[in-house]
Design a protein around this motif. Structure first.
Motif, PDB file in Angstrom:
ATOM      1  N   ASP A 110       0.920  -1.231  -0.003  1.00 50.58           N
ATOM      2  CA  ASP A 110      -0.176   0.060  -0.087  1.00 50.58           C
ATOM      3  C   ASP A 110       0.796   1.143  -0.099  1.00 50.58           C
ATOM      4  O   ASP A 110       2.184   1.172  -0.276  1.00 50.58           O
ATOM      5  N   THR A 111       0.154   2.543   0.217  1.00 48.61           N
ATOM      6  CA  THR A 111       1.153   3.659   0.326  1.00 48.61           C
ATOM      7  C   THR A 111       2.040   3.717   1.609  1.00 48.61           C
ATOM      8  O   THR A 111       1.451   3.029   2.617  1.00 48.61           O
ATOM      9  N   VAL A 112       2.696   4.621   1.714  1.00 48.99           N
ATOM     10  CA  VAL A 112       3.509   4.991   2.689  1.00 48.99           C
ATOM     11  C   VAL A 112       2.297   5.199   3.977  1.00 48.99           C
ATOM     12  O   VAL A 112       2.627   4.500   5.096  1.00 48.99           O
ATOM     13  N   HIS A 113       1.716   5.802   3.777  1.00 51.60           N
ATOM     14  CA  HIS A 113       0.791   6.409   4.883  1.00 51.60           C
ATOM     15  C   HIS A 113      -0.020   5.057   5.393  1.00 51.60           C
ATOM     16  O   HIS A 113      -0.130   5.020   6.523  1.00 51.60           O
ATOM     17  N   VAL A 114      -0.512   4.397   4.611  1.00 45.38           N
ATOM     18  CA  VAL A 114      -1.423   3.254   4.974  1.00 45.38           C
ATOM     19  C   VAL A 114      -0.388   2.328   5.794  1.00 45.38           C
ATOM     20  O   VAL A 114      -0.824   1.801   6.818  1.00 45.38           O
ATOM     21  N   CYS A 115       0.655   1.907   5.198  1.00 44.02           N
ATOM     22  CA  CYS A 115       1.758   0.932   5.726  1.00 44.02           C
ATOM     23  C   CYS A 115       1.914   1.417   7.183  1.00 44.02           C
ATOM     24  O   CYS A 115       1.950   0.507   8.177  1.00 44.02           O
ATOM     25  N   ALA A 116       2.226   2.726   7.270  1.00 43.77           N
ATOM     26  CA  ALA A 116       2.816   2.974   8.665  1.00 43.77           C
ATOM     27  C   ALA A 116       1.544   3.290   9.665  1.00 43.77           C
ATOM     28  O   ALA A 116       2.031   3.117  10.771  1.00 43.77           O
ATOM     29  N   SER A 117       0.541   3.589   9.259  1.00 45.70           N
ATOM     30  CA  SER A 117      -0.625   3.998  10.078  1.00 45.70           C
ATOM     31  C   SER A 117      -1.468   2.792  10.562  1.00 45.70           C
ATOM     32  O   SER A 117      -1.644   2.589  11.585  1.00 45.70           O
ATOM     33  N   VAL A 118      -1.598   1.776   9.626  1.00 45.24           N
ATOM     34  CA  VAL A 118      -2.673   0.799  10.145  1.00 45.24           C
ATOM     35  C   VAL A 118      -1.961  -0.642   9.694  1.00 45.24           C
ATOM     36  O   VAL A 118      -2.185  -1.860  10.439  1.00 45.24           O
ATOM     37  N   LEU A 119      -1.386  -0.751   8.486  1.00 46.40           N
ATOM     38  CA  LEU A 119      -1.168  -2.195   7.680  1.00 46.40           C
ATOM     39  C   LEU A 119      -0.041  -2.938   8.612  1.00 46.40           C
ATOM     40  O   LEU A 119      -0.384  -3.962   8.959  1.00 46.40           O
ATOM     41  N   ARG A 120       1.191  -2.049   8.904  1.00 53.23           N
ATOM     42  CA  ARG A 120       1.974  -2.884   9.260  1.00 53.23           C
ATOM     43  C   ARG A 120       1.932  -3.380  10.800  1.00 53.23           C
ATOM     44  O   ARG A 120       2.247  -4.738  11.125  1.00 53.23           O
ATOM     45  N   SER A 121       1.321  -2.548  11.592  1.00 55.22           N
ATOM     46  CA  SER A 121       0.980  -2.945  12.750  1.00 55.22           C
ATOM     47  C   SER A 121      -0.182  -3.860  12.959  1.00 55.22           C
ATOM     48  O   SER A 121      -0.092  -5.084  13.743  1.00 55.22           O
ATOM     49  N   ASN A 122      -1.028  -3.910  12.057  1.00 54.85           N
ATOM     50  CA  ASN A 122      -2.089  -5.084  12.225  1.00 54.85           C
ATOM     51  C   ASN A 122      -1.710  -6.164  11.698  1.00 54.85           C
ATOM     52  O   ASN A 122      -1.930  -7.458  12.103  1.00 54.85           O
ATOM     53  N   ILE A 123      -0.603  -6.435  10.633  1.00 55.74           N
ATOM     54  CA  ILE A 123      -0.191  -7.743  10.388  1.00 55.74           C
ATOM     55  C   ILE A 123       0.668  -8.204  11.548  1.00 55.74           C
ATOM     56  O   ILE A 123       0.791  -9.339  11.960  1.00 55.74           O
ATOM     57  N   ASN A 124       1.631  -7.382  12.205  1.00 57.16           N
ATOM     58  CA  ASN A 124       2.530  -7.807  12.955  1.00 57.16           C
ATOM     59  C   ASN A 124       1.636  -8.463  14.386  1.00 57.16           C
ATOM     60  O   ASN A 124       1.907  -9.435  15.014  1.00 57.16           O
ATOM     61  N   ALA A 125       0.338  -7.843  14.721  1.00 54.77           N
ATOM     62  CA  ALA A 125      -0.361  -8.102  15.955  1.00 54.77           C
ATOM     63  C   ALA A 125      -1.033  -9.597  15.676  1.00 54.77           C
ATOM     64  O   ALA A 125      -1.246 -10.098  16.680  1.00 54.77           O
ATOM     65  N   ASN A 126      -1.325  -9.812  14.517  1.00 51.97           N
ATOM     66  CA  ASN A 126      -2.291 -11.052  14.031  1.00 51.97           C
ATOM     67  C   ASN A 126      -1.354 -12.110  13.437  1.00 51.97           C
ATOM     68  O   ASN A 126      -1.667 -13.275  12.983  1.00 51.97           O
ATOM     69  N   ALA A 127       0.052 -11.730  13.110  1.00 48.75           N
ATOM     70  CA  ALA A 127       0.660 -13.017  12.281  1.00 48.75           C
ATOM     71  C   ALA A 127       0.740 -14.380  13.187  1.00 48.75           C
ATOM     72  O   ALA A 127       0.776 -15.431  12.496  1.00 48.75           O
ATOM     73  N   HIS A 128       0.776 -14.333  14.382  1.00 44.67           N
ATOM     74  CA  HIS A 128       0.668 -15.629  15.064  1.00 44.67           C
ATOM     75  C   HIS A 128      -0.437 -16.525  15.123  1.00 44.67           C
ATOM     76  O   HIS A 128      -0.529 -17.538  15.250  1.00 44.67           O
ATOM     77  N   LEU A 129      -1.506 -15.935  14.209  1.00 42.38           N
ATOM     78  CA  LEU A 129      -2.732 -16.553  14.071  1.00 42.38           C
ATOM     79  C   LEU A 129      -3.045 -17.346  12.691  1.00 42.38           C
ATOM     80  O   LEU A 129      -4.035 -18.088  12.641  1.00 42.38           O
ATOM     81  N   VAL A 130      -1.966 -17.256  11.907  1.00 41.64           N
ATOM     82  CA  VAL A 130      -2.073 -17.841  10.388  1.00 41.64           C
ATOM     83  C   VAL A 130      -0.902 -18.593  10.157  1.00 41.64           C
ATOM     84  O   VAL A 130       0.171 -18.035  10.808  1.00 41.64           O
ATOM     85  N   PRO A 131      -1.069 -19.558   9.368  1.00 37.97           N
ATOM     86  CA  PRO A 131       0.262 -20.211   9.206  1.00 37.97           C
ATOM     87  C   PRO A 131       0.955 -19.561   7.976  1.00 37.97           C
ATOM     88  O   PRO A 131       2.517 -19.947   7.934  1.00 37.97           O
ATOM     89  N   GLY A 132       0.546 -18.681   7.040  1.00 34.27           N
ATOM     90  CA  GLY A 132       1.287 -18.135   6.058  1.00 34.27           C
ATOM     91  C   GLY A 132       1.891 -17.091   6.610  1.00 34.27           C
ATOM     92  O   GLY A 132       1.788 -16.501   7.615  1.00 34.27           O
ATOM     93  N   ARG A 133       3.120 -16.389   5.861  1.00 38.18           N
ATOM     94  CA  ARG A 133       3.833 -15.351   6.433  1.00 38.18           C
ATOM     95  C   ARG A 133       3.350 -14.331   5.417  1.00 38.18           C
ATOM     96  O   ARG A 133       3.085 -14.036   4.460  1.00 38.18           O
ATOM     97  N   VAL A 134       3.124 -12.931   6.105  1.00 38.14           N
ATOM     98  CA  VAL A 134       2.659 -11.772   5.429  1.00 38.14           C
ATOM     99  C   VAL A 134       3.872 -10.461   5.891  1.00 38.14           C
ATOM    100  O   VAL A 134       4.429 -10.429   6.632  1.00 38.14           O
TER     101      VAL A 134
END
Length: 308
Positions: A110-134
């Motif tokens: 996504d854009t710099v703003h979206v990655c920094a504001s919501v996307l990266r933190s959401n992926i990091n917070a939920n990564a342990h719930l899924v078998p694939g890597r994001v």
């Protein structure tokens, strides 16, 4: 997977700063911001519909057969690899996490703003719930694909936003991709050409006919910086593409898919509504809640070059 009454349509939840979103026996916790700065920092209907549909379409298909050698001129195939997906306009990360829950490794962009504001933190917070890597990266659709950099930890199109240390051996997700997805990204005619040029480029970087060299982009040979291995690592067909759109402006949507075919050789067909319903889309919702949301399936023709 269906849309029971525990999942509300996105337009009813814009005011919520955090969404508890059940999906495939887990619950994602997704931060969103309806701050007016970017459309991408909140959940949209297209991502909800696409994630449910892909869950039904790909369930139990989270491995791919890869070529590992030959034996008496016959290919030796082993089912040992997770398929790879790239998402354009990942927003708060729902579709990327949905694919990862199905066993895909996903490059969420996504854009710099979206990655920094919501996307990266959401992926990091939920990564342990899924078998694939994001993996999360910024991707500016306006940057020429020959300048894309795949080994930067932050951005594909604006590298060196953070200093890289010598000997950095972290792994990154790069072409070839098996799947390209995007939702809620066709709403402005100014975005149509950059979006489809990016999809075309990703398709070309992921595909080469058997025994042929890697694909070129718009008639220009791919930059040596792009991490191609042997032609055998590229997929034998261009990657499948799924787009979810809201038909707010029918003229724009029709024109966009016509241009996709004529200018970039991206051939799409709409997924029938009854097939979406069979997949669980709209279950527990009033009929009008997702009216106008469509899913389109397509693939590059493997020949047409982008129009400059």
């Amino acid at each position: 997977m269906d849309m029971s009454d525990t999942i509300q349509p996105a337009h009813h939840t814009k005011h919520l700063p955090v969404l508890a979103y059940p999906f495939n026996k887990v619950a994602f916790h997704l931060v969103q911001r309806d701050d007016g700065i970017s459309n991408g920092t909140a959940l949209w209907l297209g991502a909800q519909v696409l994630s449910v549909y892909l869950s039904a379409e790909f369930k139990g298909k989270s491995r791919k057969t890869i070529e590992t050698g030959t034996d008496n001129n016959a290919l030796v195939l082993h089912d040992t690899a997770r398929p790879k997906a790239v998402e354009l306009g990942s927003g708060i990360g729902l579709t990327a996490l949905a694919l990862a829950s199905l066993g895909y490794d996903v490059l969420a962009t996504d854009t710099v703003h979206v990655c920094a504001s919501v996307l990266r933190s959401n992926i990091n917070a939920n990564a342990h719930l899924v078998p694939g890597r994001v993996y999360v990266r910024e991707l500016d659709w306006g940057v020429d694909p020959t300048g894309w950099i795949w080994d930067d930890p932050v951005s594909i199109t604006s590298p060196a936003l953070l200093p890289r240390k010598g000997g950095d051996v972290r792994d990154f997700l790069s072409p070839p991709f098996d799947l390209i997805v995007s939702s809620d990204t066709i709403y402005d005619m100014a975005l149509v050409a950059p979006l489809f040029e990016t999809i075309h480029a990703l398709s070309a970087l992921s595909y080469a006919p058997p025994l042929s060299p890697p694909s070129s982009l718009s008639g220009i040979e791919v930059s040596p910086a792009l991490p191609f291995k042997s032609p055998g690592t590229l997929i034998s067909k261009p990657p499948v593409i799924y787009l979810a759109v809201e038909r707010r402006d029918p003229t724009l949507i029709t024109a966009a898919f016509r241009r996709a075919s004529e200018e970039w050789g991206l051939l799409f067909q709409r997924v029938p509504e009854k097939r979406l319903r069979r997949a669980g889309v709209g279950v527990g919702w009033d009929a009008g809640e997702w009216e106008g949301v469509e899913v389109w399936r397509g693939r590059w023709d493997g020949v047409t070059r982008a129009v400059k």
